[in-house]
Design an enzyme around this catalytic site. Structure first.
Site, PDB file in Angstrom:
ATOM      1  N   LYS A 195       4.576 -10.906   2.855  1.00 48.37           N
ATOM      2  CA  LYS A 195       3.711 -10.696   1.697  1.00 48.37           C
ATOM      3  C   LYS A 195       3.374  -9.210   1.647  1.00 48.37           C
ATOM      4  O   LYS A 195       2.481  -8.735   2.335  1.00 48.37           O
ATOM      5  CB  LYS A 195       2.434 -11.541   1.825  1.00 48.37           C
ATOM      6  CG  LYS A 195       1.762 -11.897   0.478  1.00 48.37           C
ATOM      7  CD  LYS A 195       1.278 -10.708  -0.315  1.00 48.37           C
ATOM      8  CE  LYS A 195      -0.092 -10.273   0.089  1.00 48.37           C
ATOM      9  NZ  LYS A 195      -0.625  -9.181  -0.807  1.00 48.37           N
ATOM     10  N   GLY A 248      -4.131  -4.107   7.934  1.00 44.24           N
ATOM     11  CA  GLY A 248      -4.982  -3.834   6.782  1.00 44.24           C
ATOM     12  C   GLY A 248      -6.412  -3.623   7.228  1.00 44.24           C
ATOM     13  O   GLY A 248      -6.688  -3.250   8.365  1.00 44.24           O
ATOM     14  N   SER A 249      -7.340  -3.892   6.321  1.00 40.39           N
ATOM     15  CA  SER A 249      -8.740  -3.607   6.598  1.00 40.39           C
ATOM     16  C   SER A 249      -9.338  -4.608   7.574  1.00 40.39           C
ATOM     17  O   SER A 249      -8.886  -5.754   7.687  1.00 40.39           O
ATOM     18  CB  SER A 249      -9.544  -3.625   5.294  1.00 40.39           C
ATOM     19  OG  SER A 249      -9.704  -4.949   4.821  1.00 40.39           O
ATOM     20  N   THR A 250     -10.397  -4.179   8.246  1.00 43.13           N
ATOM     21  CA  THR A 250     -11.104  -5.059   9.177  1.00 43.13           C
ATOM     22  C   THR A 250     -11.728  -6.234   8.445  1.00 43.13           C
ATOM     23  O   THR A 250     -11.719  -7.370   8.950  1.00 43.13           O
ATOM     24  CB  THR A 250     -12.172  -4.260   9.935  1.00 43.13           C
ATOM     25  OG1 THR A 250     -11.513  -3.258  10.734  1.00 43.13           O
ATOM     26  CG2 THR A 250     -12.999  -5.151  10.844  1.00 43.13           C
ATOM     27  N   GLY A 253      -9.083  -8.729   7.803  1.00 42.26           N
ATOM     28  CA  GLY A 253      -8.672  -9.310   9.075  1.00 42.26           C
ATOM     29  C   GLY A 253      -9.630 -10.395   9.547  1.00 42.26           C
ATOM     30  O   GLY A 253      -9.208 -11.459  10.033  1.00 42.26           O
ATOM     31  N   GLU A 271      -3.884  -5.702  13.074  1.00 43.91           N
ATOM     32  CA  GLU A 271      -4.018  -4.254  13.236  1.00 43.91           C
ATOM     33  C   GLU A 271      -4.876  -3.799  12.072  1.00 43.91           C
ATOM     34  O   GLU A 271      -4.414  -3.760  10.927  1.00 43.91           O
ATOM     35  CB  GLU A 271      -2.652  -3.565  13.249  1.00 43.91           C
ATOM     36  CG  GLU A 271      -2.721  -2.130  13.753  1.00 43.91           C
ATOM     37  CD  GLU A 271      -2.694  -1.106  12.659  1.00 43.91           C
ATOM     38  OE1 GLU A 271      -3.794  -0.666  12.243  1.00 43.91           O
ATOM     39  OE2 GLU A 271      -1.599  -0.740  12.208  1.00 43.91           O
ATOM     40  N   CYS A 306      -4.079   4.498   9.040  1.00 45.24           N
ATOM     41  CA  CYS A 306      -5.016   3.739   9.884  1.00 45.24           C
ATOM     42  C   CYS A 306      -5.482   4.549  11.076  1.00 45.24           C
ATOM     43  O   CYS A 306      -6.624   4.416  11.516  1.00 45.24           O
ATOM     44  CB  CYS A 306      -4.383   2.421  10.323  1.00 45.24           C
ATOM     45  SG  CYS A 306      -2.823   2.613  11.221  1.00 45.24           S
ATOM     46  N   GLU A 403     -14.751   3.884   7.565  1.00 44.21           N
ATOM     47  CA  GLU A 403     -13.370   4.264   7.262  1.00 44.21           C
ATOM     48  C   GLU A 403     -13.252   4.583   5.771  1.00 44.21           C
ATOM     49  O   GLU A 403     -13.506   3.728   4.925  1.00 44.21           O
ATOM     50  CB  GLU A 403     -12.402   3.144   7.634  1.00 44.21           C
ATOM     51  CG  GLU A 403     -10.951   3.541   7.441  1.00 44.21           C
ATOM     52  CD  GLU A 403      -9.988   2.454   7.866  1.00 44.21           C
ATOM     53  OE1 GLU A 403      -8.923   2.787   8.427  1.00 44.21           O
ATOM     54  OE2 GLU A 403     -10.281   1.270   7.628  1.00 44.21           O
TER      55      GLU A 403
END
Length: 501
Positions: A195, A248-250, A253, A271, A306, A403
């Site tokens: 994806k 991607g972003s926390t 995640g 990650e 990142c 971030e």
């Protein structure tokens, strides 16, 4: 086109190739390019110009269900999962050769789709190809184990593929991050559903055609363009997906981990975000070179990285001098046309990210940080933001903690090694860190104490396929690259055989 010709290509050459480019916009399911079942599409926009590149199929839960069923059938039939490691290696090496042949086309798609400079995209392609080759060559060189049992039994430890792997990849390094996810998963014998980000789906769709040409069996590799809250969520909740690999972003995640718990407890490898510290001690060598590296470490890829070294921690004894050198280095890193090989920075990926970065810059000014360079959007139609440097940043400021994912650098000062380590570790994240020093004792002390998945000493982002990549704390878990990533896409099975005395 050879690498030598690629290196010699001019701005005009890339513009011509862009005008001749044919773009695939359909999903790749069951060995065929198809429209989304809903018929819905979304626009892929060139952030450097605002032009619409293509209308891309917008997959949803129905497409995910179809792809998962086909991936499971392919896995169970065994045309790939039970093929010998050597035979899988041959197909993946052919896949890598096709990527090499089409390297310029793939790099161009990433540049047009998300705004990164063409030179950076070509570098990413080199990394993606190297990753695929590394895992292809590794898979037939890994052995199982024989347990140290007594004479009455034989204990075998086998490594087997997991089944269906869903890979959800980001937009900042579209093909390189794709390779980091799919190469070990495919090498281990899994069926993979990719994806890509809705902000950069074009190179993934072209990759699907190359995978088919390389000889990957039907259903083993499929690509579902679309949004995270539709097709991405469906994959994460699917009872037929055995493993979810995400970069991607926390925040996303964390959501994916919840979906795994709500469904079948699928494995989730993440990650996620970073706010990486770069520590410059007074004894470091060649301040001009270190300043240049520090600037590159945050402004490369427009800061959409990142592991961007977005927190620069400098010994107060050299801070004023070092910041002056940093400002001089940043002057040579201004954004430009992504199709111009001379451009160091390109455009922000879309207007949402562009506005997010500008909002953080305003917050930094409001919170009292000293703006030393940049701070406003560049003139012109594209989404360009110049290198922005804040000095006098404190840990309580948003620009020093959160971030940003853009070309914004926060400079902190420190007086002692203890203070530097405490500042570096005062973060929710732990993806990368840097240490610049000539004192080997200090290097070893600080490297061991930094809470980070990787520490770069007298460099930034030095790595190759032989070393793992990943984070700690809210930067995620699991590792990409190296033999360790193959462990994540396979399972251990114990076979205990009783022996007749």
């Amino acid at each position: 086109m050879s690498n030598a010709l690629s290196d010699a290509m001019t701005h005009a050459d890339w513009q011509r190739l862009a005008s001749e480019l044919r773009i695939e916009t359909r999903a790749f399911i069951d060995d065929a390019f198809v429209d989304a079942q809903s018929g819905e599409t979304f626009a892929s926009i060139n952030p450097a110009t605002g032009d619409t590149l293509a209308e891309v199929a917008s997959c949803d839960a129905a497409d995910a269900e179809k792809a998962v069923a086909r991936a499971r059938r392919a896995f169970d039939e065994g045309a790939w999962s039970r093929r010998s490691p050597g035979a899988r290696k041959a197909v993946l090496l052919r896949f890598a050769e096709l990527m090499q042949t089409h390297k310029q086309e793939l790099a161009l798609l990433d540049t047009l789709d998300m705004g990164k400079p063409i030179g950076s995209s070509l570098g990413d392609m080199g990394g993606a190809i190297a990753c695929l080759r590394h895992h292809a060559e590794s898979i037939d060189k890994l052995y199982g184990e024989v347990a140290p049992t007594g004479d009455d039994a034989l204990g075998l430890v086998l490594r087997e593929p997991l089944g269906v792997v869903a890979s959800i990849v980001p937009w900042n390094f579209p093909l390189m991050m794709t390779a980091w996810k799919i190469a070990p998963a495919l090498a281990a014998g899994n069926s993979v559903i990719l994806k890509p980000s809705e902000k950069s789906p074009l190179s993934a769709l072209r990759l699907a055609a190359l995978a088919r040409e390389a000889g990957l069996p039907a259903g083993v590799f499929q690509v579902l363009p679309g949004f995270g809250h539709t097709v991405g969520k469906a994959l994460a909740l699917s009872m037929g997906v055995d493993c979810l690999a995400f970069t991607g972003s926390t925040a996303v995640g964390k959501q994916l981990m919840q979906y795994a718990g709500q469904s079948n407890l699928k494995r989730v490898y993440l990650e996620c975000g970073g706010k990486s510290p770069n520590l410059v001690f007074a004894d470091c060598k060649d301040l001009d070179a270190v300043a240049r590296h520090a600037a590159e470490a945050i402004f490369h890829n427009q800061g959409e990285v990142c592991i961007a070294a977005s927190r620069l921690l400098v010994d107060n004894r050299i801070r004023e001098t070092f910041v002056d050198k940093l400002l001089a280095a940043a002057e040579h890193m201004q954004p430009g046309d992504p199709l111009d090989p001379a451009s160091f920075m390109g455009a922000m990926v879309d207007r949402t990210q562009y506005q997010r970065v500008l909002d953080y810059i305003r917050r930094g000014i409001d919170e009292g940080a000293t703006l030393r360079s940049g701070g406003s959007a560049s003139e012109g139609p594209g989404l360009f933001i110049p290198p922005t440097i804040f000095d006098g940043v404190t840990p309580s400021m948003a620009i020093g903690r959160e971030e940003i994912f853009g070309p914004v650098l926060s400079v902190f000062g420190f007086d002692t090694e203890e203070e530097a380590v405490a500042l570096a570790n005062d973060s929710d994240y732990g993806l990368a860190a840097g240490v610049w020093s000539q004192d080997i004792d200090r290097i070893m002390r600080v490297s061991r104490r930094l809470q980070s998945g990787q520490v770069y000493v007298n460099n930034w982002a030095g790595m190759d396929q032989t070393v793992p990549f990943g984070g700690v704390k809210q930067s995620g878990n699991g590792r990409d690259k190296s033999h360790h990533s193959l462990e994540e896409y396979s399972d251990l099975k114990t076979v205990w055989i009783s022996l007749t005395p």
